[in-house]
Motif scaffolding. Structure first.
Motif, PDB file in Angstrom:
ATOM      1  N   LEU A  31       0.829  -1.207   0.000  1.00 27.02           N
ATOM      2  CA  LEU A  31       0.000   0.000   0.000  1.00 27.02           C
ATOM      3  C   LEU A  31       0.862   1.255   0.000  1.00 27.02           C
ATOM      4  O   LEU A  31       0.566   2.219  -0.721  1.00 27.02           O
ATOM      5  CB  LEU A  31      -0.927   0.016   1.225  1.00 27.02           C
ATOM      6  N   ASN A  32       1.909   1.263   0.812  1.00 21.72           N
ATOM      7  CA  ASN A  32       2.793   2.421   0.884  1.00 21.72           C
ATOM      8  C   ASN A  32       3.406   2.704  -0.478  1.00 21.72           C
ATOM      9  O   ASN A  32       3.426   3.850  -0.939  1.00 21.72           O
ATOM     10  CB  ASN A  32       3.879   2.175   1.935  1.00 21.72           C
ATOM     11  N   ALA A  33       3.872   1.644  -1.155  1.00 19.00           N
ATOM     12  CA  ALA A  33       4.465   1.820  -2.484  1.00 19.00           C
ATOM     13  C   ALA A  33       3.426   2.334  -3.479  1.00 19.00           C
ATOM     14  O   ALA A  33       3.733   3.189  -4.325  1.00 19.00           O
ATOM     15  CB  ALA A  33       5.053   0.502  -2.968  1.00 19.00           C
ATOM     16  N   ALA A  34       2.201   1.837  -3.369  1.00 21.15           N
ATOM     17  CA  ALA A  34       1.158   2.226  -4.327  1.00 21.15           C
ATOM     18  C   ALA A  34       0.703   3.670  -4.113  1.00 21.15           C
ATOM     19  O   ALA A  34       0.488   4.397  -5.086  1.00 21.15           O
ATOM     20  CB  ALA A  34      -0.029   1.279  -4.204  1.00 21.15           C
ATOM     21  N   VAL A  35       0.561   4.102  -2.872  1.00 25.07           N
ATOM     22  CA  VAL A  35       0.048   5.463  -2.641  1.00 25.07           C
ATOM     23  C   VAL A  35       1.130   6.513  -2.819  1.00 25.07           C
ATOM     24  O   VAL A  35       0.818   7.695  -3.002  1.00 25.07           O
ATOM     25  CB  VAL A  35      -0.625   5.620  -1.250  1.00 25.07           C
ATOM     26  N   ARG A  36       2.401   6.118  -2.808  1.00 22.08           N
ATOM     27  CA  ARG A  36       3.488   7.080  -3.058  1.00 22.08           C
ATOM     28  C   ARG A  36       3.367   7.670  -4.465  1.00 22.08           C
ATOM     29  O   ARG A  36       3.774   8.811  -4.695  1.00 22.08           O
ATOM     30  CB  ARG A  36       4.851   6.406  -2.922  1.00 22.08           C
ATOM     31  N   GLU A  37       2.804   6.906  -5.389  1.00 23.81           N
ATOM     32  CA  GLU A  37       2.609   7.408  -6.753  1.00 23.81           C
ATOM     33  C   GLU A  37       1.593   8.539  -6.800  1.00 23.81           C
ATOM     34  O   GLU A  37       1.547   9.300  -7.754  1.00 23.81           O
ATOM     35  CB  GLU A  37       2.160   6.268  -7.664  1.00 23.81           C
ATOM     36  N   PHE A  38       0.771   8.641  -5.762  1.00 27.89           N
ATOM     37  CA  PHE A  38      -0.256   9.688  -5.693  1.00 27.89           C
ATOM     38  C   PHE A  38       0.132  10.772  -4.690  1.00 27.89           C
ATOM     39  O   PHE A  38      -0.722  11.501  -4.184  1.00 27.89           O
ATOM     40  CB  PHE A  38      -1.604   9.068  -5.304  1.00 27.89           C
ATOM     41  N   ASP A  39       1.422  10.876  -4.393  1.00 22.68           N
ATOM     42  CA  ASP A  39       1.964  11.884  -3.469  1.00 22.68           C
ATOM     43  C   ASP A  39       1.351  11.803  -2.081  1.00 22.68           C
ATOM     44  O   ASP A  39       1.025  12.820  -1.468  1.00 22.68           O
ATOM     45  CB  ASP A  39       1.789  13.301  -4.042  1.00 22.68           C
ATOM     46  N   LEU A  40       1.175  10.582  -1.595  1.00 26.56           N
ATOM     47  CA  LEU A  40       0.702  10.349  -0.231  1.00 26.56           C
ATOM     48  C   LEU A  40       1.628   9.345   0.439  1.00 26.56           C
ATOM     49  O   LEU A  40       2.301   8.572  -0.230  1.00 26.56           O
ATOM     50  CB  LEU A  40      -0.713   9.753  -0.239  1.00 26.56           C
ATOM     51  N   SER A  41       1.644   9.378   1.754  1.00 26.94           N
ATOM     52  CA  SER A  41       2.323   8.303   2.481  1.00 26.94           C
ATOM     53  C   SER A  41       1.254   7.321   2.963  1.00 26.94           C
ATOM     54  O   SER A  41       0.057   7.628   2.951  1.00 26.94           O
ATOM     55  CB  SER A  41       3.106   8.851   3.669  1.00 26.94           C
ATOM     56  N   TYR A  42       1.696   6.179   3.424  1.00 24.63           N
ATOM     57  CA  TYR A  42       0.758   5.160   3.908  1.00 24.63           C
ATOM     58  C   TYR A  42      -0.082   5.702   5.058  1.00 24.63           C
ATOM     59  O   TYR A  42      -1.299   5.558   5.067  1.00 24.63           O
ATOM     60  CB  TYR A  42       1.528   3.907   4.348  1.00 24.63           C
ATOM     61  N   SER A  43       0.574   6.348   6.013  1.00 24.58           N
ATOM     62  CA  SER A  43      -0.153   6.820   7.196  1.00 24.58           C
ATOM     63  C   SER A  43      -1.165   7.912   6.831  1.00 24.58           C
ATOM     64  O   SER A  43      -2.286   7.931   7.353  1.00 24.58           O
ATOM     65  CB  SER A  43       0.814   7.328   8.267  1.00 24.58           C
ATOM     66  N   GLN A  44      -0.795   8.792   5.911  1.00 22.24           N
ATOM     67  CA  GLN A  44      -1.737   9.818   5.456  1.00 22.24           C
ATOM     68  C   GLN A  44      -2.940   9.165   4.767  1.00 22.24           C
ATOM     69  O   GLN A  44      -4.089   9.569   4.999  1.00 22.24           O
ATOM     70  CB  GLN A  44      -1.056  10.773   4.467  1.00 22.24           C
ATOM     71  N   PHE A  45      -2.651   8.170   3.952  1.00 22.38           N
ATOM     72  CA  PHE A  45      -3.713   7.478   3.220  1.00 22.38           C
ATOM     73  C   PHE A  45      -4.701   6.808   4.169  1.00 22.38           C
ATOM     74  O   PHE A  45      -5.914   6.952   4.013  1.00 22.38           O
ATOM     75  CB  PHE A  45      -3.093   6.443   2.273  1.00 22.38           C
ATOM     76  N   ILE A  46      -4.198   6.102   5.173  1.00 22.76           N
ATOM     77  CA  ILE A  46      -5.068   5.423   6.132  1.00 22.76           C
ATOM     78  C   ILE A  46      -5.882   6.442   6.925  1.00 22.76           C
ATOM     79  O   ILE A  46      -7.078   6.246   7.178  1.00 22.76           O
ATOM     80  CB  ILE A  46      -4.240   4.514   7.064  1.00 22.76           C
ATOM     81  N   HIS A  47      -5.251   7.545   7.279  1.00 25.27           N
ATOM     82  CA  HIS A  47      -5.968   8.595   8.005  1.00 25.27           C
ATOM     83  C   HIS A  47      -7.094   9.177   7.148  1.00 25.27           C
ATOM     84  O   HIS A  47      -8.234   9.351   7.621  1.00 25.27           O
ATOM     85  CB  HIS A  47      -4.996   9.702   8.427  1.00 25.27           C
ATOM     86  N   LEU A  48      -6.786   9.458   5.879  1.00 22.44           N
ATOM     87  CA  LEU A  48      -7.812  10.008   4.983  1.00 22.44           C
ATOM     88  C   LEU A  48      -8.924   8.997   4.711  1.00 22.44           C
ATOM     89  O   LEU A  48     -10.085   9.383   4.544  1.00 22.44           O
ATOM     90  CB  LEU A  48      -7.167  10.458   3.669  1.00 22.44           C
ATOM     91  N   LEU A  49      -8.579   7.706   4.678  1.00 23.21           N
ATOM     92  CA  LEU A  49      -9.602   6.663   4.507  1.00 23.21           C
ATOM     93  C   LEU A  49     -10.602   6.706   5.659  1.00 23.21           C
ATOM     94  O   LEU A  49     -11.812   6.644   5.445  1.00 23.21           O
ATOM     95  CB  LEU A  49      -8.952   5.277   4.475  1.00 23.21           C
ATOM     96  N   SER A  50     -10.085   6.814   6.870  1.00 22.18           N
ATOM     97  CA  SER A  50     -10.989   6.830   8.024  1.00 22.18           C
ATOM     98  C   SER A  50     -11.800   8.119   8.061  1.00 22.18           C
ATOM     99  O   SER A  50     -12.974   8.108   8.450  1.00 22.18           O
ATOM    100  CB  SER A  50     -10.213   6.642   9.325  1.00 22.18           C
ATOM    101  N   LYS A  51     -11.186   9.228   7.633  1.00 17.61           N
ATOM    102  CA  LYS A  51     -11.932  10.500   7.575  1.00 17.61           C
ATOM    103  C   LYS A  51     -13.055  10.438   6.549  1.00 17.61           C
ATOM    104  O   LYS A  51     -14.129  11.013   6.746  1.00 17.61           O
ATOM    105  CB  LYS A  51     -10.989  11.645   7.215  1.00 17.61           C
ATOM    106  N   ALA A  52     -12.816   9.726   5.450  1.00 20.45           N
ATOM    107  CA  ALA A  52     -13.804   9.622   4.379  1.00 20.45           C
ATOM    108  C   ALA A  52     -14.825   8.508   4.633  1.00 20.45           C
ATOM    109  O   ALA A  52     -15.689   8.256   3.796  1.00 20.45           O
ATOM    110  CB  ALA A  52     -13.107   9.376   3.051  1.00 20.45           C
ATOM    111  N   ASN A  53     -14.733   7.847   5.785  1.00 15.74           N
ATOM    112  CA  ASN A  53     -15.638   6.746   6.152  1.00 15.74           C
ATOM    113  C   ASN A  53     -15.627   5.610   5.125  1.00 15.74           C
ATOM    114  O   ASN A  53     -16.664   5.040   4.818  1.00 15.74           O
ATOM    115  CB  ASN A  53     -17.074   7.245   6.362  1.00 15.74           C
ATOM    116  N   ILE A  54     -14.461   5.318   4.617  1.00 13.47           N
ATOM    117  CA  ILE A  54     -14.306   4.185   3.700  1.00 13.47           C
ATOM    118  C   ILE A  54     -13.670   3.060   4.501  1.00 13.47           C
ATOM    119  O   ILE A  54     -12.553   3.199   5.004  1.00 13.47           O
ATOM    120  CB  ILE A  54     -13.432   4.557   2.492  1.00 13.47           C
TER     121      ILE A  54
END
Length: 117
Positions: A65-88
């Motif tokens: 996941l970390n490798a995949a989201v780096r392509e979208f200028d995010l880190s793993y921890s940011q991505f997981i945080h945004l997932l929970s904020k978006a209720n996904i």
């Protein structure tokens, strides 16, 4: 009632142990005393490592996941945080599988998460 002897059950127990030791190195596969010990240890390792495997797979999913989201200028921890904020609520296993097998769908998930932020 005739007295029962233990010949058949004993032979069956020995056969089971030697069958479980099939493929072991040296006398551990053919000598009952050594095979018994080897099979007992193998069982303990198998029990412990069934539990370790779960953690190892979670680590793998997080790395992917970390490798995949780096392509979208995010880190793993940011991505997981945004997932929970978006209720996904998609678990890491499914997300990692999406990132590997269906990058377009994963990109859509990331796009939706970024839009919520």
């Amino acid at each position: 009632m005739p007295r029962s002897k233990t010949r058949v059950p004993s032979r069956a127990r020995r056969k089971n142990i030697l069958k479980a030791a099939k493929g072991y190195y040296g006398r551990r596969k053919s000598n009952l005393r050594l095979a018994k010990d080897a099979v007992a240890h193998a069982g303990q390792y198998a029990y412990a490592h069934r539990r370790d495997k779960k953690g190892a797979f979670r680590t793998l999913w997080i790395t992917r996941l970390n490798a995949a989201v780096r392509e979208f200028d995010l880190s793993y921890s940011q991505f997981i945080h945004l997932l929970s904020k978006a209720n996904i609520s998609i678990n890491r296993k499914v997300l990692a599988d999406l990132a590997v097998s269906d990058p377009e769908a994963f990109a859509a998930v990331v796009k939706q998460v970024k839009a919520q932020a």
